[in-house]
Write an enzyme that holds these catalytic residues in place. Structure first.
Site, PDB file in Angstrom:
ATOM      1  N   TRP A 101       0.674  -1.128   0.262  1.00 29.86           N
ATOM      2  CA  TRP A 101      -0.091   0.048  -0.052  1.00 29.86           C
ATOM      3  C   TRP A 101       0.878   1.214  -0.005  1.00 29.86           C
ATOM      4  O   TRP A 101       0.600   2.084  -0.570  1.00 29.86           O
ATOM      5  CB  TRP A 101      -0.954   0.014   1.073  1.00 29.86           C
ATOM      6  CG  TRP A 101      -2.015  -1.014   0.835  1.00 29.86           C
ATOM      7  CD1 TRP A 101      -2.168  -2.332   1.325  1.00 29.86           C
ATOM      8  CD2 TRP A 101      -3.124  -0.853  -0.124  1.00 29.86           C
ATOM      9  NE1 TRP A 101      -3.019  -2.977   0.714  1.00 29.86           N
ATOM     10  CE2 TRP A 101      -3.888  -2.063  -0.258  1.00 29.86           C
ATOM     11  CE3 TRP A 101      -3.480   0.274  -0.919  1.00 29.86           C
ATOM     12  CZ2 TRP A 101      -4.881  -2.217  -0.996  1.00 29.86           C
ATOM     13  CZ3 TRP A 101      -4.612   0.003  -1.779  1.00 29.86           C
ATOM     14  CH2 TRP A 101      -5.282  -1.176  -1.989  1.00 29.86           C
ATOM     15  N   ASP A 175      -1.746   6.408   6.266  1.00 29.67           N
ATOM     16  CA  ASP A 175      -3.007   5.437   5.683  1.00 29.67           C
ATOM     17  C   ASP A 175      -3.245   4.508   6.979  1.00 29.67           C
ATOM     18  O   ASP A 175      -2.571   3.551   7.115  1.00 29.67           O
ATOM     19  CB  ASP A 175      -2.511   4.811   4.592  1.00 29.67           C
ATOM     20  CG  ASP A 175      -3.415   4.101   3.928  1.00 29.67           C
ATOM     21  OD1 ASP A 175      -4.482   3.658   4.594  1.00 29.67           O
ATOM     22  OD2 ASP A 175      -3.144   3.579   2.846  1.00 29.67           O
ATOM     23  N   LYS A 199     -12.940  -2.096   6.114  1.00 28.87           N
ATOM     24  CA  LYS A 199     -12.290  -3.018   6.885  1.00 28.87           C
ATOM     25  C   LYS A 199     -13.131  -2.958   8.161  1.00 28.87           C
ATOM     26  O   LYS A 199     -13.789  -3.923   8.721  1.00 28.87           O
ATOM     27  CB  LYS A 199     -10.799  -3.044   7.141  1.00 28.87           C
ATOM     28  CG  LYS A 199     -10.055  -3.489   5.957  1.00 28.87           C
ATOM     29  CD  LYS A 199      -9.981  -2.400   4.806  1.00 28.87           C
ATOM     30  CE  LYS A 199      -8.823  -2.612   4.021  1.00 28.87           C
ATOM     31  NZ  LYS A 199      -8.908  -3.592   2.596  1.00 28.87           N
TER      32      LYS A 199
END
Lengths: 363, 363
Positions: A101, A175, A199
């Site tokens: 990511w 993030d 999530k």
């Protein structure tokens, strides 16, 4: 019948009572004669839903008053462009690459500014986190970007770096998509936090962005209006029509989390769940996790069978045992158990029981 | 109890049976043990939902094979940036301004290219559409943008301009957010069509983009990857996590629309609904609609009371009569009845009955 345990990395399992409440209110919210999907975002009914959700997440994460809470679209991946569009001023930014990511963040930033690779965990195939004291920070970066939980590689920052003690005045961008609300956040160290919802928050399609007020208003002229943090903040996340139903679902999840005792209580449960699973993996010669102990993710646990020819049988047996979506990400292989807030410890216990059983049957 | 009729301009009323099906499947989709919100977007369950939705909308709108169907995020408003990022090549683009939405498109495009005002309905306060034969088209525009139904001003293109007969080879871009699926589309005249979902498709948070293949691959380097049409197309709308639940809801709506007889049958009903309401308005001296007859929207009907001091009483009485969200947009004032696909003719009849009654009581 027992509901299966769903270990998807995201979109991920949601609390059953949240889903049940949403189903019950689907055609008529609180006697309004409308489902939430059918409400004007500017009507008093939806405004009340929005304001409650915002207040709840502010309370749950103890977000200080000088941070704005935004509900945006595009997910964490779009934020890889939106963050430099808003904060880079076309200059230099530091990125710490600790997995897939943050690597995507590093690459995308190059469209808008000059990203500098301050550190990378690539030399250990992202099974360790480079120590903050070793980061090569630029003196003139507009911000420092880290991904505080790498969903694919299963590495997590268990404390945030204090950039000031590293001699860096730039704001920290985190993030926190895949562990938001699983633990507390030290906002004194953060300038911007962003996370896709799918999530720990709710359905895919809404992005939570929390931004310190002094960082608003510096967007590049090419920043699309709908993704300009200041424009979004000035319009209470309603410059464009927000993803109203996703925000409603996020709000139901926030309420559920408060009933669970909030983030502090949830963090203790997450610690216990993760310990149970990692202790089992470490005690086994049949299964393994390869991430360094000090940065193992509490949310995403990649693991491998010593004999990978058993992978398909493992997954088929898991599904039959009511343990869903355990296949690892294609870039890492093996298995991955994502054990977000909505996963009860009984799910982890059931997974371990199955894993023991699978090993025993082959012995 | 009868459900109220909801005239919201968007997010708007959805078919009751779509909402009921969604509620029934909320915690367990087709025996999978997962709700749709909880599914990995890459798992076979969600892929099947996605593929069905895409196939259904292709069938409903008769989209030719050389067009890609994308499900994106950000709504119509974000597309005002995304379209020039993908199509303008930094050059000139022509925009026909016929109301608030195309005006926003015109302004936002200036961040990425040189928008040219090819025509405007401003001189009639957007109650007429400038005739295509009068448009001042550039010879070298990269595209021509129109909004085919202006939600706020209530004007609609009842046929698409044929740019070629106007001596223009540029592709036509249509913002069909607020009348998509209410009528057929002549794709031979279109390069790109986009629409936010929250009127005739489903929940806010997903944007339908239909793009001719030869227009892919020309994005500016500063186009965020998540909004690059080619990237999105090459990844089957899964470059970033798509708004899975919104796509599922769109799919249920597509299935409902097919059960209603498809777009052609729906168009006939929309014509009948609109005629009923406009005929009533035109027969009245108490109420009026100010849009020219040849471009009145079938979807959004702004109207005014001759005595605007009665507005609050009108709205309160309407709500008491089970007629919701009739207040006009603040920029136009008065009232607005949005009568999208999900509004049955009985809703229009009930509105007219109430309007007659309201007038009679004051006489």
């Amino acid at each position: 019948m027992t509901r299966p345990f769903n270990f998807s990395a995201g979109p991920a399992a949601m609390p059953l009572e949240v889903l049940q409440q949403a189903a019950a209110e689907m055609t008529d919210w609180h006697g309004s004669g409308m489902g939430v999907m059918e409400m004007s975002h500017r009507g008093k009914e939806f405004i009340s839903i929005y304001e409650q959700a915002e207040a709840d997440v502010r309370e749950l994460l103890a977000v200080p008053a000088n941070f704005k809470i935004l509900f945006m679209q595009g997910g964490g991946l779009a934020e890889n462009a939106i963050v430099p569009l808003n904060l880079s001023r076309g200059g230099k930014v530091d990125v710490v690459v600790t997995g897939s990511w943050s690597e995507k963040s590093y690459k995308e930033a190059a469209k808008y500014c000059t990203p500098h690779l301050a550190a990378t965990g690539a030399d250990t195939r992202f099974t360790t986190l480079p120590a903050a004291a070793q980061w090569q920070l630029s003196g003139d970066a507009q911000y420092v970007h880290i991904c505080t939980n790498e969903t694919i590689h299963g590495v997590e920052f268990h404390s945030l770096p204090d950039l000031q003690t590293l001699g860096c005045d730039a704001p920290l961008v985190i993030d926190f998509s895949s562990h938001v609300l699983s633990r507390s956040v030290d906002w004194s160290k953060v300038g911007v936090a962003f996370g896709g919802a799918q999530k720990n928050i709710g359905p895919a399609g809404v992005t939570l962005v929390i931004v310190r007020e002094d960082l608003l208003g510096h967007a590049l002229p090419i920043c699309p209006s709908a993704f300009n943090y200041k424009t979004v903040a000035d319009n209470g996340s309603m410059y464009n029509t927000p993803p109203t139903y996703s925000i409603y679902m996020a709000g139901l999840t926030f309420q559920w989390l408060k009933r669970q005792g909030g983030v502090a209580a949830m963090e203790q449960r997450n610690i216990a769940k993760a310990k149970l699973l990692y202790d089992f993996l470490d005690s086994s010669s049949f299964y393994s996790n390869q991430v360094a102990h000090d940065c193992r993710s509490r949310m995403n646990v990649p693991f491998f069978l010593a004999d990978e020819s058993r992978n398909d049988a493992f997954l088929a047996g898991a599904k039959a045992a009511g343990l869903l979506q355990l296949k690892g990400h294609k870039s890492v292989g093996g298995m991955r158990a994502s054990i977000y807030n909505a996963m009860p410890i009984e799910g982890v216990e059931a997974l371990i029981a199955y894993m023991r059983d699978f090993e025993t049957r082959l012995a």
